[in-house]
Write a protein that holds these residues in place. Sequence first.
Motif, PDB file in Angstrom:
ATOM      1  N   ASN A 150       0.831  -1.216   0.000  1.00 26.39           N
ATOM      2  CA  ASN A 150       0.000   0.000   0.000  1.00 26.39           C
ATOM      3  C   ASN A 150       0.859   1.258   0.000  1.00 26.39           C
ATOM      4  O   ASN A 150       0.524   2.245  -0.660  1.00 26.39           O
ATOM      5  CB  ASN A 150      -0.950   0.003   1.192  1.00 26.39           C
ATOM      6  CG  ASN A 150      -2.075  -0.984   1.033  1.00 26.39           C
ATOM      7  OD1 ASN A 150      -2.436  -1.366  -0.081  1.00 26.39           O
ATOM      8  ND2 ASN A 150      -2.641  -1.418   2.148  1.00 26.39           N
ATOM      9  N   ARG A 153       2.149   1.581  -3.571  1.00 23.28           N
ATOM     10  CA  ARG A 153       1.090   2.041  -4.489  1.00 23.28           C
ATOM     11  C   ARG A 153       0.749   3.500  -4.256  1.00 23.28           C
ATOM     12  O   ARG A 153       0.497   4.242  -5.207  1.00 23.28           O
ATOM     13  CB  ARG A 153      -0.139   1.157  -4.347  1.00 23.28           C
ATOM     14  CG  ARG A 153       0.093  -0.216  -4.927  1.00 23.28           C
ATOM     15  CD  ARG A 153      -1.120  -1.090  -4.804  1.00 23.28           C
ATOM     16  NE  ARG A 153      -0.857  -2.386  -5.413  1.00 23.28           N
ATOM     17  CZ  ARG A 153      -1.453  -3.493  -5.042  1.00 23.28           C
ATOM     18  NH1 ARG A 153      -2.364  -3.481  -4.082  1.00 23.28           N
ATOM     19  NH2 ARG A 153      -1.155  -4.640  -5.631  1.00 23.28           N
ATOM     20  N   ASN A 154       0.719   3.918  -3.010  1.00 23.40           N
ATOM     21  CA  ASN A 154       0.460   5.325  -2.699  1.00 23.40           C
ATOM     22  C   ASN A 154       1.527   6.217  -3.311  1.00 23.40           C
ATOM     23  O   ASN A 154       1.226   7.236  -3.933  1.00 23.40           O
ATOM     24  CB  ASN A 154       0.404   5.514  -1.183  1.00 23.40           C
ATOM     25  CG  ASN A 154       0.373   6.964  -0.762  1.00 23.40           C
ATOM     26  OD1 ASN A 154       1.425   7.524  -0.434  1.00 23.40           O
ATOM     27  ND2 ASN A 154      -0.797   7.565  -0.778  1.00 23.40           N
ATOM     28  N   GLN A 156       3.520   5.496  -5.857  1.00 22.25           N
ATOM     29  CA  GLN A 156       3.402   5.450  -7.317  1.00 22.25           C
ATOM     30  C   GLN A 156       2.245   6.315  -7.810  1.00 22.25           C
ATOM     31  O   GLN A 156       2.359   6.989  -8.823  1.00 22.25           O
ATOM     32  CB  GLN A 156       3.226   3.997  -7.794  1.00 22.25           C
ATOM     33  CG  GLN A 156       4.467   3.165  -7.603  1.00 22.25           C
ATOM     34  CD  GLN A 156       4.234   1.682  -7.828  1.00 22.25           C
ATOM     35  OE1 GLN A 156       3.099   1.198  -7.750  1.00 22.25           O
ATOM     36  NE2 GLN A 156       5.309   0.955  -8.090  1.00 22.25           N
ATOM     37  N   ARG A 157       1.138   6.302  -7.080  1.00 20.41           N
ATOM     38  CA  ARG A 157      -0.018   7.119  -7.460  1.00 20.41           C
ATOM     39  C   ARG A 157       0.323   8.602  -7.403  1.00 20.41           C
ATOM     40  O   ARG A 157       0.016   9.361  -8.314  1.00 20.41           O
ATOM     41  CB  ARG A 157      -1.204   6.815  -6.534  1.00 20.41           C
ATOM     42  CG  ARG A 157      -2.458   7.625  -6.846  1.00 20.41           C
ATOM     43  CD  ARG A 157      -3.560   7.345  -5.835  1.00 20.41           C
ATOM     44  NE  ARG A 157      -3.163   7.618  -4.471  1.00 20.41           N
ATOM     45  CZ  ARG A 157      -3.196   8.826  -3.892  1.00 20.41           C
ATOM     46  NH1 ARG A 157      -3.575   9.879  -4.574  1.00 20.41           N
ATOM     47  NH2 ARG A 157      -2.828   8.977  -2.636  1.00 20.41           N
ATOM     48  N   ALA A 161       0.756  11.431 -10.656  1.00 19.59           N
ATOM     49  CA  ALA A 161      -0.342  12.406 -10.728  1.00 19.59           C
ATOM     50  C   ALA A 161      -0.249  13.283 -11.964  1.00 19.59           C
ATOM     51  O   ALA A 161      -1.259  13.794 -12.433  1.00 19.59           O
ATOM     52  CB  ALA A 161      -0.362  13.265  -9.463  1.00 19.59           C
ATOM     53  N   ALA A 165      -4.479   9.047 -16.979  1.00 23.45           N
ATOM     54  CA  ALA A 165      -5.095   7.974 -16.212  1.00 23.45           C
ATOM     55  C   ALA A 165      -4.733   6.601 -16.757  1.00 23.45           C
ATOM     56  O   ALA A 165      -4.501   5.657 -15.983  1.00 23.45           O
ATOM     57  CB  ALA A 165      -6.615   8.145 -16.191  1.00 23.45           C
ATOM     58  N   GLN A 168      -1.322   5.661 -15.511  1.00 31.44           N
ATOM     59  CA  GLN A 168      -1.360   5.306 -14.101  1.00 31.44           C
ATOM     60  C   GLN A 168      -1.944   3.916 -13.899  1.00 31.44           C
ATOM     61  O   GLN A 168      -1.480   3.140 -13.077  1.00 31.44           O
ATOM     62  CB  GLN A 168      -2.218   6.318 -13.317  1.00 31.44           C
ATOM     63  CG  GLN A 168      -1.542   7.650 -13.121  1.00 31.44           C
ATOM     64  CD  GLN A 168      -2.379   8.522 -12.203  1.00 31.44           C
ATOM     65  OE1 GLN A 168      -2.952   8.051 -11.230  1.00 31.44           O
ATOM     66  NE2 GLN A 168      -2.438   9.800 -12.517  1.00 31.44           N
ATOM     67  N   PHE A 169      -2.966   3.584 -14.691  1.00 33.07           N
ATOM     68  CA  PHE A 169      -3.608   2.284 -14.575  1.00 33.07           C
ATOM     69  C   PHE A 169      -2.630   1.168 -14.886  1.00 33.07           C
ATOM     70  O   PHE A 169      -2.618   0.146 -14.233  1.00 33.07           O
ATOM     71  CB  PHE A 169      -4.824   2.213 -15.492  1.00 33.07           C
ATOM     72  CG  PHE A 169      -5.599   0.927 -15.344  1.00 33.07           C
ATOM     73  CD1 PHE A 169      -6.330   0.681 -14.199  1.00 33.07           C
ATOM     74  CD2 PHE A 169      -5.564  -0.031 -16.327  1.00 33.07           C
ATOM     75  CE1 PHE A 169      -7.025  -0.496 -14.052  1.00 33.07           C
ATOM     76  CE2 PHE A 169      -6.257  -1.218 -16.191  1.00 33.07           C
ATOM     77  CZ  PHE A 169      -7.005  -1.451 -15.055  1.00 33.07           C
TER      78      PHE A 169
END
Length: 170
Positions: A150, A153-154, A156-157, A161, A165, A168-169
Amino acid sequence: DIEVLNLVDLPGLDGNEKTSKTVLKHVTNADMVLWVLKANQSSRQLDRQFMLGLDEFYAHKNNLHRKKPVLTGVLNQVDKLKPLAEWSPPYDLTQSDSAKVDTINKAIEYNQKLLNFDTIIPTSFSTESQQWGQESIEQLIANNLDESINVQRNRQRLEGADTCASAQFK
């Protein structure tokens, strides 16, 4: 059951600003941190200073949405704590049945109060005496794997930014 685990051994804190920046960069980009401390070294000024800097990093307005990595203190060389002659692991740290257990628990409490780790694991990997604590570290890694993913992933998100999209997916 971890397919890939990358361990990075960072330089020890030496009071040098360049070293601290390097360590901060790696820690804030890590998913899980095993912070190794010598049990028989009570001076924690550099560790405390670094931890305050780490707290400042995550308190900064640009980093409020970043998740901290799981921070575990690995209190190594507990065999060198007093009484030195009393070393016969494994120890049950919930049972205060020996002076060695009391000393280990006091060392854990002292370091936890100063550095506020998520967990502290006492270990000894001495070549001169019986080793202890490896299973606890392995269990900790397994138990914190989901939280570490987690964190990854946080990060990487947040880093993605500025990308579309669909990127990012992927």
